[in-house]
Design a protein around this motif. Structure first.
Motif, PDB file in Angstrom:
ATOM      1  N   ASN A 271     -39.967 -50.659 -14.005  1.00  0.00           N
ATOM      2  CA  ASN A 271     -40.277 -50.102 -12.689  1.00  0.00           C
ATOM      3  C   ASN A 271     -41.780 -50.133 -12.469  1.00  0.00           C
ATOM      4  N   ASP A 272     -42.221 -51.052 -11.629  1.00  0.00           N
ATOM      5  CA  ASP A 272     -43.641 -51.177 -11.315  1.00  0.00           C
ATOM      6  C   ASP A 272     -44.040 -50.340 -10.100  1.00  0.00           C
ATOM      7  N   THR A 273     -43.155 -49.473  -9.649  1.00  0.00           N
ATOM      8  CA  THR A 273     -43.455 -48.656  -8.472  1.00  0.00           C
ATOM      9  C   THR A 273     -43.553 -47.186  -8.873  1.00  0.00           C
ATOM     10  N   MET A 274     -43.973 -46.356  -7.927  1.00  0.00           N
ATOM     11  CA  MET A 274     -44.150 -44.935  -8.183  1.00  0.00           C
ATOM     12  C   MET A 274     -42.943 -44.121  -7.728  1.00  0.00           C
ATOM     13  N   MET A 275     -41.817 -44.785  -7.477  1.00  0.00           N
ATOM     14  CA  MET A 275     -40.607 -44.082  -7.066  1.00  0.00           C
ATOM     15  C   MET A 275     -39.476 -44.387  -8.045  1.00  0.00           C
ATOM     16  N   ALA A 276     -38.573 -43.403  -8.237  1.00  0.00           N
ATOM     17  CA  ALA A 276     -37.392 -43.627  -9.068  1.00  0.00           C
ATOM     18  C   ALA A 276     -36.393 -44.477  -8.291  1.00  0.00           C
ATOM     19  N   HIS A 277     -35.755 -45.429  -8.977  1.00  0.00           N
ATOM     20  CA  HIS A 277     -34.787 -46.324  -8.341  1.00  0.00           C
ATOM     21  C   HIS A 277     -33.450 -46.262  -9.079  1.00  0.00           C
ATOM     22  N   PRO A 278     -32.356 -45.907  -8.390  1.00  0.00           N
ATOM     23  CA  PRO A 278     -31.026 -45.992  -8.991  1.00  0.00           C
ATOM     24  C   PRO A 278     -30.486 -47.413  -8.826  1.00  0.00           C
ATOM     25  N   ILE A 279     -30.393 -48.154  -9.905  1.00  0.00           N
ATOM     26  CA  ILE A 279     -30.002 -49.560  -9.860  1.00  0.00           C
ATOM     27  C   ILE A 279     -28.517 -49.682 -10.201  1.00  0.00           C
ATOM     28  N   HIS A 280     -27.778 -50.337  -9.306  1.00  0.00           N
ATOM     29  CA  HIS A 280     -26.321 -50.434  -9.432  1.00  0.00           C
ATOM     30  C   HIS A 280     -25.896 -51.892  -9.556  1.00  0.00           C
ATOM     31  N   LEU A 281     -25.044 -52.167 -10.541  1.00  0.00           N
ATOM     32  CA  LEU A 281     -24.438 -53.485 -10.704  1.00  0.00           C
ATOM     33  C   LEU A 281     -22.971 -53.388 -10.318  1.00  0.00           C
ATOM     34  N   HIS A 282     -22.549 -54.207  -9.366  1.00  0.00           N
ATOM     35  CA  HIS A 282     -21.152 -54.215  -8.942  1.00  0.00           C
ATOM     36  C   HIS A 282     -20.272 -54.903  -9.980  1.00  0.00           C
ATOM     37  N   GLY A 283     -19.016 -54.460 -10.052  1.00  0.00           N
ATOM     38  CA  GLY A 283     -17.996 -55.179 -10.803  1.00  0.00           C
ATOM     39  C   GLY A 283     -18.011 -55.021 -12.300  1.00  0.00           C
ATOM     40  N   HIS A 284     -18.985 -54.311 -12.846  1.00  0.00           N
ATOM     41  CA  HIS A 284     -19.116 -54.191 -14.297  1.00  0.00           C
ATOM     42  C   HIS A 284     -19.534 -52.770 -14.686  1.00  0.00           C
ATOM     43  N   PHE A 285     -19.272 -52.427 -15.920  1.00  0.00           N
ATOM     44  CA  PHE A 285     -19.958 -51.323 -16.577  1.00  0.00           C
ATOM     45  C   PHE A 285     -20.883 -51.930 -17.623  1.00  0.00           C
TER      46      PHE A 285
ATOM     47  N   VAL B 231     -34.043 -45.778 -12.947  1.00  0.00           N
ATOM     48  CA  VAL B 231     -35.246 -46.252 -13.634  1.00  0.00           C
ATOM     49  C   VAL B 231     -36.407 -45.409 -13.112  1.00  0.00           C
ATOM     50  N   GLN B 232     -36.992 -44.627 -14.011  1.00  0.00           N
ATOM     51  CA  GLN B 232     -38.014 -43.667 -13.599  1.00  0.00           C
ATOM     52  C   GLN B 232     -39.318 -44.356 -13.192  1.00  0.00           C
ATOM     53  N   PRO B 233     -40.134 -43.701 -12.378  1.00  0.00           N
ATOM     54  CA  PRO B 233     -41.411 -44.296 -11.966  1.00  0.00           C
ATOM     55  C   PRO B 233     -42.249 -44.697 -13.171  1.00  0.00           C
ATOM     56  N   GLY B 234     -42.797 -45.886 -13.122  1.00  0.00           N
ATOM     57  CA  GLY B 234     -43.655 -46.343 -14.205  1.00  0.00           C
ATOM     58  C   GLY B 234     -42.954 -46.475 -15.537  1.00  0.00           C
ATOM     59  N   GLY B 235     -41.620 -46.530 -15.532  1.00  0.00           N
ATOM     60  CA  GLY B 235     -40.877 -46.567 -16.787  1.00  0.00           C
ATOM     61  C   GLY B 235     -39.966 -47.764 -16.901  1.00  0.00           C
ATOM     62  N   THR B 236     -39.283 -47.827 -18.026  1.00  0.00           N
ATOM     63  CA  THR B 236     -38.310 -48.887 -18.257  1.00  0.00           C
ATOM     64  C   THR B 236     -36.957 -48.263 -18.597  1.00  0.00           C
ATOM     65  N   ALA B 237     -35.897 -49.018 -18.352  1.00  0.00           N
ATOM     66  CA  ALA B 237     -34.543 -48.651 -18.764  1.00  0.00           C
ATOM     67  C   ALA B 237     -33.859 -49.931 -19.218  1.00  0.00           C
ATOM     68  N   THR B 238     -33.078 -49.845 -20.263  1.00  0.00           N
ATOM     69  CA  THR B 238     -32.482 -51.033 -20.867  1.00  0.00           C
ATOM     70  C   THR B 238     -30.982 -50.842 -21.019  1.00  0.00           C
ATOM     71  N   PHE B 239     -30.235 -51.903 -20.727  1.00  0.00           N
ATOM     72  CA  PHE B 239     -28.788 -51.839 -20.939  1.00  0.00           C
ATOM     73  C   PHE B 239     -28.281 -53.153 -21.506  1.00  0.00           C
ATOM     74  N   ASP B 240     -27.134 -53.061 -22.190  1.00  0.00           N
ATOM     75  CA  ASP B 240     -26.430 -54.229 -22.707  1.00  0.00           C
ATOM     76  C   ASP B 240     -25.233 -54.500 -21.801  1.00  0.00           C
ATOM     77  N   LEU B 241     -25.080 -55.742 -21.407  1.00  0.00           N
ATOM     78  CA  LEU B 241     -24.012 -56.139 -20.487  1.00  0.00           C
ATOM     79  C   LEU B 241     -23.152 -57.225 -21.102  1.00  0.00           C
ATOM     80  N   THR B 242     -21.848 -57.034 -21.056  1.00  0.00           N
ATOM     81  CA  THR B 242     -20.910 -58.107 -21.340  1.00  0.00           C
ATOM     82  C   THR B 242     -20.385 -58.597 -20.001  1.00  0.00           C
ATOM     83  N   ALA B 243     -20.767 -59.790 -19.612  1.00  0.00           N
ATOM     84  CA  ALA B 243     -20.453 -60.319 -18.271  1.00  0.00           C
ATOM     85  C   ALA B 243     -19.037 -60.882 -18.272  1.00  0.00           C
TER      86      ALA B 243
END
Length: 585
Positions: free
Chosen positions: A505-519, A539-551
Motif C-alpha cells: 500500500n503506497d497510499t495513506m488510506m486503508a484499502h479492503p482488497i477483494h478477489l472474486h471467485g476464490h478464497f 491493506v493498512q496505510p503504508g503497509g503490506t499484506a500477503t496471501f497464498d492463492l490456489t487459482a
C-alpha cells in the motif's frame, strides 16, 4: 467441450438484452416514488425471485433516492443450505443497467455478476437467471456491481446454513452495517473528484494545538493532513444497522442465558466500522464466512465487504451494539436486549483518529515520505527502494520460486501516483486505525487461525502488486494503472497454480482488497495448514499484506478495492484463470 472466450461469451449474452431507450432515469425527472421499507425479509428455497426498482428512502431526517430490491433497503436476506442448487431470477425494473454480484460465493464465473468481466449486465426490463450449486456455508452478502448503485441501497445479506447443524448457539441474527446519504452517488463522486477533503470536517489546522510545529511543517510540506482517514463521512452519511438509523431504536431480542450468533456484515460503500458491545465479550468464530479457532475480543474493526461471525452471552438486560465509523464521525446503533422496548444507551463518540508516520509507510523509526516528485521517488521516475524480499511471516519459500513482480520497471511516476511508501512493513498485526492504543482486547489478523486444516502446497511463484493513487486528483489504481487502461492486460494465473501475492500500500488510506471467485490464505504467522481463508483483506496505510492463492476457479474475475469510489476511480483489475479444466484434459 471447447472453452468460449470471454468476449464471445459476453457478446452472446448481450444478444438477449433488451434496449432501454431511456436517456434519463424516471426518478430524476420528478416521478413520485414509493418509499422503500427499512430492513429485510427472508427468502429461501430452490428458486428465488428478486426485482430491482427505484424507491425513496428516509432515516434520521435525511431523505433521498434509493435502489431497492423487492421494495426494501437492504434487500432480502437470502437463506440457503450447503449442498442445494439454487436458481435466482433477477428482474431489472430500473431505467438503467443493473446486476447482482454474490460476494464470497464460489460459483461458475458467468454467474458472478460483474458487467464487462463475466456478463453484460441486466438491461432495463430484462430478467437474468443465475444458476449455481451451493458449495459452502457461512455468512456472505450480495450487491450491485453496476455504476454506484450499491451506495443507494442495492445490497443484502446471504446466510448459508451448513449441511450439519451447528449446536454452538441458540439463535442467530444478521447485523448488516451500511450507510445512507441523501446525495446521489454520482454527486458524491463528482465532489470527491473536485476535492478529496470535501466531506472531512475534522482536518487539523495551523492553529490546532494537538500538533507540534515540526509536525505541522512536515505534513504541510507533503500536502497531506493527518486526519485524512475517510473520504466520505458522517457529514452526509447516516450509519445504518439492517437499514435502520440510530433514531429508529432497532432491537435484537433474546432470552437470558442464550448464546447468540451475530453475523456481522460490512455492506457499506466507504465506511470501516469499529464494532463493540460495551460490557459484553465477543467470541469470533468465522471470518468472511470461513470458520476460525475461537478468539475472545472486546472490539474489532471490520473493513468494507468483510464479514465476521461472533458468539455472545449477554446475560439479562439491554446492551448497545455500537458500529462506530473509523473516522469517528458517527455510528450505527442497535440494542441487544432481553426486555422488549428497553433501549440501551450507547457510549459517546471517541476522539478523532490521527495518522502517524507508520501510516505513511515510514516504519516505526521515522523517515521521509515521497509526494509528487519529493523524496521516495527516483530521479528516473521509477519507484525507489522497492522491497522484493519475501515476507518474514508464515512458511518458508522454495529457493526455486520465480519472482514475477513487474516492479519497479513498469511503475512510472505520473498523474496517477502522488505518493510512495519508502519503508512499507507487514502490518498484519495492526488492529486498525484508532484501535492500536485502546486498553481492551482488539482483533488482529494475526489472531486468526483456520479451524479446519487446509491442504497446503508451497507457492510456485510470487507476485507483488502496489496499491497506488493520487488523492488530489482522486485517481486510484494498481501499479499506477487504472482499470480502463488495463482491461486487455489482466493478471494471469494458470489453472490450479499456487501463487504468493504481496500487496504493498503506497497510499495513506486503508484499502479492503477483494478477489472474486476464490478464497485465499492470509500469510499471517499461522502454521502452513491453518492459514485463515478470506476473500477480502484490508491493506493498512503504508503497509503490506500477503496471501497464498490456489487459482482453482477457472474464468475471469474482478479484483478490486471495495471502497466503492476507489473502484469507480480505477482501483480494479481482471484476474484470468486459464485454461479451463476441459482445455487441460
Amino acid at each position: 467441450m471447447l472453452a468460449v472466450s470471454r468476449r464471445n461469451f459476453l457478446n452472446s449474452l448481450a444478444g438477449v438484452s433488451v434496449a432501454a431507450g431511456v436517456a434519463m432515469p424516471a426518478w430524476s425527472r420528478g416521478r413520485s416514488l414509493e418509499h422503500a421499507h427499512k430492513g429485510f425479509g427472508t427468502l429461501s428455497g430452490d428458486t428465488i425471485d428478486l426485482a430491482i426498482g427505484d424507491r425513496h428512502f428516509s432515516t434520521g431526517g435525511r431523505s433521498g433516492h434509493a435502489y431497492a430490491v423487492n421494495g426494501t433497503v437492504p434487500g432480502p436476506l437470502i437463506r440457503l443450505r450447503e449442498g442445494q442448487d439454487v436458481v435466482i431470477n433477477v428482474t431489472n425494473n430500473l431505467d438503467e443497467d443493473s446486476s447482482i454480484h454474490w460476494h464470497g460465493i464460489l460459483l461458475p464465473f458467468q454467474f458472478d455478476g460483474v458487467p464487462g468481466v463475466s456478463f453484460p449486465g441486466i438491461k432495463p426490463g430484462q430478467t437474468f437467471t443465475y444458476r449455481f450449486p451451493i458449495r459452502q456455508s457461512g455468512t456472505y452478502w450480495w450487491h450491485s456491481h453496476s455504476g454506484l448503485q450499491e451506495q443507494a441501497g442495492h445490497y443484502g445479506p446471504i446466510v448459508i446454513d451448513p449441511a450439519e447443524p451447528d449446536e454452538r448457539y441458540d439463535r442467530d441474527y444478521v447485523v448488516l452495517l451500511s450507510e445512507f446519504t441523501p446525495l446521489h452517488p454520482h454527486q458524491i463522486a463528482r465532489k470527491l473528484a473536485v476535492g478529496e477533503h470535501y466531506f472531512n470536517r475534522q482536518m487539523q489546522t495551523i492553529g490546532d494545538g494537538s500538533m507540534s510545529a515540526e509536525d505541522k511543517l512536515m505534513w504541510g510540506g507533503m500536502r497531506m493532513n493527518p486526519r485524512d482517514i475517510s473520504d466520505v463521512t458522517g457529514v452526509t452519511y447516516t450509519y445504518l444497522v439492517n437499514g435502520h438509523g440510530p433514531a429508529d431504536n432497532l432491537e435484537f431480542l433474546f432470552r437470558p442465558g442464550e448464546k447468540i450468533r451475530l453475523r456481522i456484515i460490512n455492506g457499506s460503500a466507504m465506511t470501516f466500522f469499529n464494532l463493540r458491545i460495551p460490557g459484553v465479550s465477543m467470541k469470533v468464530i468465522a471470518a468472511d464466512g470461513q470458520e476460525v479457532d475461537p478468539v475472545d475480543v472486546d472490539e474489532f474493526q471490520i473493513g468494507v465487504a468483510e464479514t465476521y461471525d461472533v458468539i455472545v452471552e449477554p446475560g439479562d438486560g439491554s446492551h448497545a451494539i455500537v458500529a462506530e465509523a473509523m473516522d469517528r464521525s458517527g455510528m450505527g446503533i442497535a440494542s441487544l436486549t432481553s426486555h422488549a422496548g428497553h433501549i440501551a444507551t450507547p457510549p459517546p463518540l471517541r476522539e478523532p483518529v490521527t495518522l502517524t508516520m507508520a501510516d505513511m509507510g515510514m516504519g516505526s523509526h521515522g523517515g521521509t515520505m515521497g509526494h509528487g516528485d519529493h523524496a521516495g521517488m527516483g530521479g528516473t521516475g521509477e519507484i525507489s527502494g522497492v522491497d522484493h524480499a519475501m515476507p518474514e511471516t508464515g512458511s518458508s519459500m522454495s529457493h526455486n520460486m520465480r519472482d514475477t513482480s513487474k516492479l519497479p520497471d513498469d511503475v512510472k511516476v505520473g498523474p496517477g501516483i502522488d505518493m510512495v511508501s519508502p519503508m512499507p512493513m507487514d502490518r498484519m498485526d495492526f488492529p486498525g486505525l484508532g484501535l492500536d492504543k485502546v486498553s481492551h482486547r482488539v482483533l488482529r489478523y494475526t489472531d486468526l487461525k483456520a479451524r479446519h486444516a487446509n491442504p497446503h502446497r508451497m507457492p510456485e511463484r510470487q507476485m507483488e502488486i502496489h496499491l497506488t493513487g493520487n488523492m488530489e486528483r482522486y485517481m486510484w489504481s494498481f501499479d499506477g494503472k487504472q482499470f480502463s487502461a488495463v482491461t486487455d492486460d489482466p493478471i494471469r494465473f494458470g489453472y490450479d497454480e499456487r501463487v504468493r501475492v504481496k500487496l504493498v500500500n503506497d497510499t495513506m488510506m486503508a484499502h479492503p482488497i477483494h478477489l472474486h471467485g476464490h478464497f485465499f490464505e492470509l500469510v499471517n504467522g499461522a502454521g502452513m495448514m491453518n492459514q485463515p481463508l478470506k476473500h477480502t483483506v484490508v491493506v493498512q496505510p503504508g503497509g503490506t499484506a500477503t496471501f497464498d492463492l490456489t487459482a482453482n476457479e477457472p474464468g475471469d474475475w474482478a479484483f478490486h478495492c471495495h471502497l466503492l469510489y476507489h473502484m469507480h476511480a480505477g482501483m480494479m483489475q481482471t484476474v484470468t484463470v486459464r485454461p479451463f479444466q476441459e482445455e487441460a484434459a
